[in-house]
Every structure is written in structure tokens, then in C-alpha cells.
Design a protein around this motif. Sequence first.
Motif, PDB file in Angstrom:
ATOM      1  N   ILE A   1       4.582   4.781   4.641  1.00 30.27           N
ATOM      2  CA  ILE A   1       4.649   3.501   3.924  1.00 30.27           C
ATOM      3  C   ILE A   1       3.539   3.447   2.875  1.00 30.27           C
ATOM      4  O   ILE A   1       3.783   3.037   1.733  1.00 30.27           O
TER       5      ILE A   1
ATOM      6  N   TYR B   1       4.850   3.255  -0.930  1.00 30.43           N
ATOM      7  CA  TYR B   1       4.743   1.891  -1.448  1.00 30.43           C
ATOM      8  C   TYR B   1       3.369   1.545  -2.013  1.00 30.43           C
ATOM      9  O   TYR B   1       3.160   0.423  -2.464  1.00 30.43           O
TER      10      TYR B   1
ATOM     11  N   TRP C   1      12.340  -0.301   4.877  1.00 33.56           N
ATOM     12  CA  TRP C   1      11.622   0.471   3.858  1.00 33.56           C
ATOM     13  C   TRP C   1      12.585   1.501   3.270  1.00 33.56           C
ATOM     14  O   TRP C   1      12.619   2.659   3.673  1.00 33.56           O
TER      15      TRP C   1
END
Length: 72
Positions: free
Chosen positions: A47, A51, A25
Motif C-alpha cells: 500500500i 499509493y 486497493w
Amino acid sequence: MEDPMAWDVIEGKWKQFRGKAQEEWGKLTDDDLDVINGNRDQLEGKIQEHYGKTKDEAREAVNSWSTRVSAM
């Protein structure tokens, strides 16, 4: 499905695994990784934040990643 043993390994050796997390990531910053400090919930949250993933998507991504890297 979550493998608690895999996460125990990662949490205990976070300094070794943080680079692998950043490879997976790339949007995670060094500051993010410091905050996460091996905490699974923190990783999933970062995350989601970086994202645009749902909680379930982030959990599944972490499950997959943790199983792969803890087997190395």
C-alpha cells in the motif's frame, strides 16, 4: 487500534479475503496479492509503494479494512 483477532481471521483465510483487498486497493496486482499471502507487513508495504502512503497511514488503512472485513 489494531485488532489481532481480525488479522488472524484474514491471514488464515487469505484466499477468501484477497478479493476484498483488491476491491479496497485496486492498484494491487495479482502478483502483489500472491506475495502478500496474508502477511500484514507485506500488505502495508505494498500500500505504501502503490499509493505513496506513510507507514502510519498504511497501517491505519489496514486496521480499518481488517476490522470491517473480518466482521463480515
